[in-house]
Design an enzyme around this catalytic site. Structure first.
Site, mmCIF file in Angstrom:
data_model
loop_
_atom_site.group_PDB
_atom_site.id
_atom_site.type_symbol
_atom_site.label_atom_id
_atom_site.label_comp_id
_atom_site.label_asym_id
_atom_site.label_seq_id
_atom_site.Cartn_x
_atom_site.Cartn_y
_atom_site.Cartn_z
ATOM 1 C CB SER A 141 -11.529 0.151 8.112
ATOM 2 O OG SER A 141 -10.647 0.326 7.893
ATOM 3 C CB ALA A 142 -14.105 1.417 3.815
ATOM 4 C CG ASP A 143 -9.054 -1.060 5.073
ATOM 5 O OD1 ASP A 143 -9.193 -0.699 4.461
ATOM 6 O OD2 ASP A 143 -7.596 -0.616 6.302
ATOM 7 C CE LYS A 151 -6.655 6.626 5.867
ATOM 8 N NZ LYS A 151 -6.673 7.226 7.143
ATOM 9 C CD GLU A 202 -0.994 0.673 3.729
ATOM 10 O OE1 GLU A 202 -1.028 2.280 3.738
ATOM 11 O OE2 GLU A 202 -0.835 0.157 5.320
ATOM 12 C CE LYS A 256 -2.642 1.867 10.551
ATOM 13 N NZ LYS A 256 -3.584 1.012 9.655
ATOM 14 C CG ASP A 307 -15.234 5.991 12.427
ATOM 15 O OD1 ASP A 307 -14.532 5.101 11.144
ATOM 16 O OD2 ASP A 307 -14.407 6.688 12.526
ATOM 17 C CB VAL A 313 -6.187 -1.958 3.687
ATOM 18 C CG1 VAL A 313 -6.376 -3.575 3.532
ATOM 19 C CG2 VAL A 313 -5.101 -1.573 4.416
#
Length: 525
Positions: A134-136, A80, A19, A153, A132, A100
């Site tokens: 993440s789209a990951d 981003k 990435e 993380k 909230d 990602v």
């Protein structure tokens, strides 16, 4: 796709996607550039080809030159880029670092099955209220790429992230002897991964299994940070709480939150979190490259059907599966066909056709004689066909007693318009899965498999499943509008490499997939 990456993919050599958000938003210049170069070097040293993904002036790049790496590392106003951002960033001609999610999309489209990152995104703390997420995580649920990371993380809600991955159907495995799910900077999170793989060979087997099933979802391999460079979980957690409090007071949310938190943690831990970050990225690059190499070896072995090499050095043959026809063309002299039983003056010609036969004939004349799998009767036509096709490998073609060789008769006006046609194609039903499966060894070794629309649906599905399991290149010739959609009635079409429809056949395929017709194209009936 950068030429060295494209060459590696074409030759079946291991490639590792990387990435670029970590370059554009994860570290300051020039440390980000030296880190990116170092990670690429680690991938190369461990036997794979690095393919850093980035967006440069509105174009997705898979594999970056050193100048392009430097451009992304030193640019201030880059975006981003996740799944949602791709259309806008490309349409506006902007540059950016892929997350990602963004990198997985590009890797999958390029045909790269292994992707290495630091840590994936997840459910943010308090995510049950803010939503909230993440789209990951959703990307892992819908894109078949294996992601090698140090877990998620540690600034995130790890328990809820694992729950969400389960909902998305993502296979998660810790790497090494323990099922302990790593927490990015530290080796322990207090949560267990559902599975674990002990080494790169087991990881490669897991990834190959997922790809072979065609599930359309990814695999997450969670690699703990090296023991000697791991940060203390307790110290990191205290710093996270302080950084979260500061983020809330400053109103930092959304995609700005992660870069803010990582920067804050680096300050609060006197650089220890950044040291751990660098160590885990380097370690992931090493582990991920070894997995990619193991996967490449496994796929090559399966492509060869796990069979011993032939004694001779003859390259494996392509395989063509399809119909043989004897075509009778009756062309009248007049522009209008006379009805009422009258004889029309004209010329009659006999030719040998069938889409599969034509493909096999062309390959033979190009010096790549294929194994041809087809069926014909033992009748007045069969000897003529064998004589005409003497330059082809007809050794595997079925000759069936009591069956008629496929014939086709077309009556054409003097102006060249088709007036009427009659076909007897029943024998094509004899090109069965049972017959074709006798040549599994040839199929698994074939550099190319061609199949036409005359072949029964179950045979097409068998060949597509074999292609998926052994990563075979399959060319599908739709044959006509009524037969074109056969592979598209199920997920079989996803195993196809090439397809050659005319506009009417493409329209039929489009209809089968439930897609609207594009505007601005004239369709003649």
């Amino acid at each position: 796709i950068q030429p060295p990456v494209q060459e590696a993919l074409m030759e079946g050599r291991p490639v590792v996607a990387l990435e670029s958000t970590i370059i554009t938003h994860g570290m300051a210049y020039p440390q980000n550039l030296s880190m990116a170069r170092e990670v690429e070097e680690i991938v190369t040293t461990n036997g794979a080809v690095p393919a850093t993904v980035g967006i440069l002036r509105g174009r997705i790049h898979v594999g970056l030159t050193d100048e392009e790496l430097e451009f992304l590392a030193s640019s201030k106003n880059v975006v981003k880029v996740s799944r949602r951002d791709l259309p806008f960033v490309l349409s506006q001609g902007l540059s950016g670092g892929t997350t990602v999610s963004g990198t997985m999309i590009a890797a999958h489209k390029a045909g790269i099955p292994v992707f290495v990152t630091g840590g994936i995104g997840g459910v943010h703390r308090g995510g049950e209220n803010t939503l909230d997420v993440s789209a990951d995580l959703t990307e892992l649920g819908r894109t078949p790429v294996a992601v090698v990371s140090a877990g998620v993380k540690s600034i995130l809600d790890i328990g809820r992230t694992l729950e969400y991955l389960e909902t998305q159907g993502v296979c998660v495995a810790a790497f090494g002897e323990s099922r302990e799910f790593p927490a990015f900077f530290s080796r322990q999170s207090g949560f267990q991964a559902p599975y674990h793989v002990r080494d790169e060979e087991e990881a490669a087997e897991l990834i190959a299994s997922a790809l072979g099933l065609g599930l359309s979802s990814g695999v997450l391999i969670a690699v703990p940070c090296p023991q000697q460079r791991a940060a203390s979980g307790q110290a990191i957690e205290a710093a996270i709480q302080q950084a979260l409090s500061e983020a809330r007071s400053k109103g930092v949310t959304g995609k700005e939150l992660t870069p803010f938190m990582l920067q804050k943690l680096n300050e609060l831990t006197d650089g220890k979190s950044l040291d751990s970050n660098l160590a885990l990225i380097q370690n992931n690059a090493r582990v991920g490259s070894c997995i990619a190499v193991a996967l490449s070896k496994l796929q090559k072995a399966r492509r060869k059907g796990n069979l011993p090499r032939r004694e001779d050095t003859t390259p494996p043959q392509p395989v063509v599966i399809g119909g043989i026809n004897v075509d009778f063309i009756a062309k009248a002299q007049t522009p209008v066909i006379l009805g009422g039983g009258q004889t029309n003056a004209g010329r009659l010609t006999r030719t040998f056709g069938g889409v599969g036969r034509n493909l096999a004939d062309c390959l033979s004349r190009l010096g790549r004689t294929p194994l041809f799998l087809s069926a014909m009767g033992k009748d007045e036509h069969s000897e003529s066909i064998l004589q005409y096709c003497h330059h082809m490998d007809m050794s595997a073609v079925l000759q069936l007693e009591g069956k008629s060789t496929a014939t086709y008769c077309a009556v054409i006006t003097g102006a060249g318009e088709l007036s009427v046609s009659v076909g007897d194609m029943d024998i094509h039903h004899q090109i069965t899965e049972q017959y074709v499966s006798q040549f599994k060894e040839n199929l698994c070794q074939a550099p190319l498999v061609c199949i036409d629309g005359n072949v029964p649906l179950s045979t097409i599905q068998y060949v597509c499943q074999l292609a998926r399991e052994h990563q075979l290149a399959v060319c599908y010739e739709p044959t006509d509008e009524n037969k074109a959609s056969k592979p598209f009635l199920s997920d079989s079409w996803k195993a196809l490499t090439y397809i050659s429809p005319n506009l009417q056949e493409l329209r039929a395929i489009n209809r089968t997939l439930g897609n609207p017709l594009p505007a601005g194209i004239k369709y003649s009936e």
